[in-house]
Design a protein around this motif. Structure first.
Motif, short mmCIF file in Angstrom:
data_model
loop_
_atom_site.label_atom_id
_atom_site.label_comp_id
_atom_site.label_asym_id
_atom_site.label_seq_id
_atom_site.Cartn_x
_atom_site.Cartn_y
_atom_site.Cartn_z
N PRO A 117 2.22 6.11 -10.18
CA PRO A 117 2.22 5.62 -8.80
C PRO A 117 3.41 6.16 -8.02
O PRO A 117 4.43 6.54 -8.59
N SER A 118 3.26 6.15 -6.72
CA SER A 118 4.34 6.54 -5.84
C SER A 118 5.54 5.64 -6.07
O SER A 118 5.38 4.45 -6.34
N PRO A 119 6.77 6.15 -5.96
CA PRO A 119 7.94 5.30 -6.21
C PRO A 119 7.98 4.07 -5.30
O PRO A 119 8.42 3.02 -5.69
N ARG A 120 7.50 4.20 -4.05
CA ARG A 120 7.51 3.06 -3.14
C ARG A 120 6.19 2.33 -3.10
O ARG A 120 6.05 1.33 -2.41
N GLY A 121 5.21 2.82 -3.82
CA GLY A 121 3.88 2.23 -3.77
C GLY A 121 3.85 0.75 -4.10
O GLY A 121 3.10 -0.01 -3.50
N SER A 122 4.66 0.32 -5.04
CA SER A 122 4.64 -1.08 -5.44
C SER A 122 5.50 -1.95 -4.51
O SER A 122 5.39 -3.17 -4.55
N ASP A 123 6.33 -1.34 -3.68
CA ASP A 123 7.21 -2.10 -2.79
C ASP A 123 6.54 -2.48 -1.47
O ASP A 123 7.08 -3.26 -0.72
N LEU A 124 5.39 -1.92 -1.18
CA LEU A 124 4.74 -2.17 0.09
C LEU A 124 4.05 -3.53 0.08
O LEU A 124 3.31 -3.84 -0.85
N PRO A 125 4.28 -4.33 1.11
CA PRO A 125 3.69 -5.68 1.12
C PRO A 125 2.26 -5.69 1.63
O PRO A 125 1.79 -4.74 2.25
N CYS A 180 -4.19 -12.16 6.03
CA CYS A 180 -5.50 -11.51 5.85
C CYS A 180 -5.56 -10.57 4.65
O CYS A 180 -6.58 -9.98 4.38
N ALA A 181 -4.45 -10.39 3.94
CA ALA A 181 -4.34 -9.57 2.73
C ALA A 181 -4.53 -8.08 2.99
O ALA A 181 -4.74 -7.31 2.06
N ASP A 182 -4.42 -7.63 4.25
CA ASP A 182 -4.50 -6.20 4.55
C ASP A 182 -3.22 -5.53 4.06
O ASP A 182 -2.14 -6.11 4.12
N SER A 183 -3.33 -4.31 3.56
CA SER A 183 -2.14 -3.60 3.09
C SER A 183 -1.37 -3.03 4.28
O SER A 183 -1.95 -2.67 5.30
N CYS A 193 1.25 -7.04 10.95
CA CYS A 193 -0.08 -6.66 10.48
C CYS A 193 -0.90 -6.09 11.63
O CYS A 193 -1.03 -6.72 12.69
N ASP A 194 -1.46 -4.90 11.44
CA ASP A 194 -2.31 -4.27 12.46
C ASP A 194 -3.65 -4.99 12.60
O ASP A 194 -4.29 -4.92 13.64
N THR A 195 -4.08 -5.68 11.56
CA THR A 195 -5.38 -6.33 11.58
C THR A 195 -5.34 -7.68 12.29
O THR A 195 -6.13 -7.94 13.19
N CYS A 196 -4.40 -8.55 11.89
CA CYS A 196 -4.40 -9.91 12.45
C CYS A 196 -3.20 -10.22 13.34
O CYS A 196 -3.15 -11.25 14.00
N GLY A 197 -2.18 -9.34 13.35
CA GLY A 197 -1.03 -9.54 14.22
C GLY A 197 0.08 -10.40 13.64
O GLY A 197 1.11 -10.61 14.28
N TYR A 198 -0.10 -10.91 12.42
CA TYR A 198 0.93 -11.74 11.79
C TYR A 198 2.17 -10.90 11.52
O TYR A 198 2.09 -9.76 11.09
#
Length: 72
Positions: free
Chosen positions: A15-23, A28-31, A52-57
């Motif tokens: 995996p990418s070194p930062r891949g696991s650090d992204l929330p 809405c559980a969007d990445s 969040c781009d999807t829900c604005g949170y």
């Protein structure tokens, strides 16, 4: 004439070194890919603002920057 297509594996060897650090958005559980803003804080801390781009949170995460010891 016959055509040939190269098939490449989609499996990532590691995996990418930062891949696991992204929330993911807690609502809405969007990445999320990139923080909207960041700021350096006293005490070797970095604060990130995520929206969040999807829900604005929006929420903030803080991370400690590890100190590197000099072997001088």
């Amino acid at each position: 004439m016959s055509a040939r297509a190269a098939i490449r594996s989609t499996k990532v060897p590691r995996p990418s070194p930062r891949g696991s650090d992204l929330p993911a958005c807690p609502v809405c559980a969007d990445s999320m890919v990139a923080a909207e803003a960041s700021a350096f804080l006293p005490g070797d801390m970095v604060s990130y603002l995520w929206t969040c781009d999807t829900c604005g949170y929006g929420f903030v995460t803080k991370h400690m920057i590890p100190r590197i010891a000099c072997a001088c």
